[in-house]
Design a protein around this motif. Sequence first.
Motif, short mmCIF file in Angstrom:
data_model
loop_
_atom_site.label_atom_id
_atom_site.label_comp_id
_atom_site.label_asym_id
_atom_site.label_seq_id
_atom_site.Cartn_x
_atom_site.Cartn_y
_atom_site.Cartn_z
N GLY B 57 -2.14 -2.06 -10.12
CA GLY B 57 -1.38 -1.30 -9.14
C GLY B 57 -1.72 -1.65 -7.70
N TYR B 58 -2.97 -2.03 -7.46
CA TYR B 58 -3.35 -2.32 -6.08
C TYR B 58 -3.44 -3.81 -5.81
CZ TYR B 58 -3.95 2.60 -5.42
OH TYR B 58 -3.69 3.94 -5.32
N ALA B 59 -4.12 -4.54 -6.73
CA ALA B 59 -4.23 -5.98 -6.49
C ALA B 59 -3.02 -6.74 -7.03
CB ALA B 59 -5.51 -6.52 -7.12
N ARG B 190 -6.68 -0.92 1.49
CA ARG B 190 -5.49 -1.36 2.23
C ARG B 190 -5.24 -2.84 2.03
NH1 ARG B 190 -7.70 2.24 5.96
NH2 ARG B 190 -8.78 0.58 7.10
N ALA B 191 -6.34 -3.61 2.00
CA ALA B 191 -6.19 -5.05 1.80
C ALA B 191 -5.61 -5.34 0.42
CB ALA B 191 -7.54 -5.74 1.96
N LEU B 192 -6.09 -4.58 -0.60
CA LEU B 192 -5.58 -4.78 -1.96
C LEU B 192 -4.09 -4.50 -2.02
CD1 LEU B 192 -8.35 -3.21 -4.20
CD2 LEU B 192 -7.61 -5.58 -4.21
N ILE B 207 -6.77 -11.85 5.10
CA ILE B 207 -7.45 -11.28 3.93
C ILE B 207 -7.78 -12.40 2.96
CG2 ILE B 207 -7.15 -9.75 1.96
CD1 ILE B 207 -5.12 -8.20 3.74
N ASP B 208 -9.02 -12.44 2.52
CA ASP B 208 -9.40 -13.42 1.51
C ASP B 208 -8.91 -12.93 0.16
OD1 ASP B 208 -10.53 -15.19 -0.22
OD2 ASP B 208 -12.52 -15.15 0.67
N LEU B 212 -10.83 -10.87 -3.10
CA LEU B 212 -10.51 -9.47 -3.38
C LEU B 212 -9.96 -9.28 -4.78
CD1 LEU B 212 -8.99 -7.75 -0.27
CD2 LEU B 212 -10.85 -6.97 -1.71
N LYS B 213 -9.08 -10.20 -5.19
CA LYS B 213 -8.53 -10.11 -6.53
C LYS B 213 -9.67 -10.22 -7.55
CE LYS B 213 -5.37 -13.36 -6.21
NZ LYS B 213 -4.32 -14.29 -6.64
#
Lengths: 291, 347
Positions: B57-59, B190-192, B207-208, B212-213
């Motif tokens: 849902g986020y990434a 927020r970045a995700l 954003i890297d 993050l993923k």
Amino acid sequence: MPDQLMQLLFSGLTLGSIYALIALALVTTFNITGVLNLAQGEFAAIGSLLAISLYAAGIPSTVAFILSIALVAMLGGLLERAAIYPARRASGLTLIIITIGLSISLRGLALLIWGTETYSLPAFTKGGPLFIGGAAVNPQSIWILGLAILTLSLLYTFFELTYAGKAVKAAVVNRTAARLVGINPGTVSFWAFMGSGALGAAAGIFIAPVTMTTYDMGFMLGVKGFVAAVIGGLSSVGGAVVGGLLLGVLESYCAGLVSSGLKDALAVIVLLAVLLVRPQGLLGVLGERKI
Amino acid sequence: MGRNKIFTKIKKPFLWPACVVLFMALPLVVDSNYITSVLIVIGLYTIIVQGLGILMGYAGQVSFGHGGFFGLGGYAVAVLTTRYDWPPVLALLAAIALPGLVAAGIGRPALKLREFYLALGTMGFGILIHTMFNEAGKLTGGPSGIAGIPYLSTGGLVFDSDIKFFYLVWAVVLLVLFGINNLIRSRVGRALRAIRESEHAAETAGIDTGKLKLKAFIFSALLAGLAGGLYAFYVTFVSPAPFGFNASVQFVLMAVVGGLGTFFGPLLGATLVVLLGEFLRWAIPLVIPGAGGEYEIVFFGLILVLLMIYRPEGLGTLGKILTSPGKKKPGAAEAGIPGGGRGYEVN
């Protein structure tokens, strides 16, 4: 020893032809509709189980086979109308989740109808094995190889020599342009699912005499069809065939020389290796499709 | 809208603790082992789906291999406690760490894959782990599994009854909820979300995305492992069966049912799917005599299909859509995952 290697090669090619057939159905549907149909293996399982039941009910084998192929083709078309068509504008991932949902439903349905028993069909032709180069070859293997060759030539004839085939190819290359000249991508998608249902059922029926047929055999067959398709680059018909045969032979050698339990793991390891190292497939060139 | 917000702001400090207290009193009031065990199962699945929810849902990445991580956690506990006599708490820590390490190892290359390649890759990984459980007979006991896992104990506290386990599992669920609540409001959250909306845009904003993923993937594997470890201590027995591909599909179903990218989605999804499963197990034999409960999978598949066609954003956002009539209901086309699902603000 060379005899055993030869023997394993032949059983690998038999198995590989089946994977190649499943992969062919997958790749053809994928090219035409952009849908990676994870329920493809279920078509083979249901086709095979249907044929076995019809045959057991006293219907002559040829009629039983044709009837079950036709029924599974209709099932394929029905599923396309019911589940794929309404979501045709969704992302590839949504569509793949839909086909996963279809596949577990079909598997559950097969369990409901046929239970967990193991079924089998008699070989298409009676008679002992043929001896080729010191290896015993089951006549059913010849049937399976024959089906693979027949399917390939039919696909080739259809796409290269018929008007309808060219229309389908046009829809693959450019949907919008194809629509402009009067080709309906929705209809093409419907027929692609019908065709992949028929092809899956045929593959299932042809291997029924040499393997155990159970309600859940479609899952691993489907997975192996994918591995074959991914080896070949997912959109190449020739690649799918080569990938299927390669996987079949690899599995056969692994089962014969190392351990039969690791056979299924091998297919998955090959899948992961290809995906991670060379996602465009061993034979594929990186096309415009995003990987 | 404004008034609503004020209302929730007044109510919230009292409402949620009250709900939690009421819920926690449930097993004491309803004296039924069956209900307690169902609630424990819901709790365990919620933990997994919370992690999967962050990933999906986020990434905006999918995984059809979380049954494998769940199993790795379960088997870590089983093997370490029965074969190597590790103390239960240490074994539980290992059950969290092992899937995390595996995820860290395979995550970097795997998350380079997109869409169905990622789905296929994670599915392959799940099948591989499942096959290993079946085949590595000496270590995992093969298809018959490992029995005789001791109860989870720490100091003088032994989790030997369903009620004790209920409190343990739901305390973990609340902790995870609390942690995720902080996470999604942070810079990382927020970045995700930016990655889900558009990976390219997120990258352009500095954003890297790869890193993050990967973190989201590892996080989800840790939680699946934690749930697996708790499961092993609860059932005191593991076998390959509950960790297969069907389990992975079920987790995805829970995440999707609850609504991707929503705060309570995982809880809602796990609850609905487990309750539906229990209902079907009861109802199917009534409708089709002689049929066992295993046919529930037919309905799970159908529900997944119908949801993906008509409501890919899940059921969790139902209220949100009704309260904001100005916002167009996203159709299958826009809300497909990833990149869809809409960034409904949850508060």
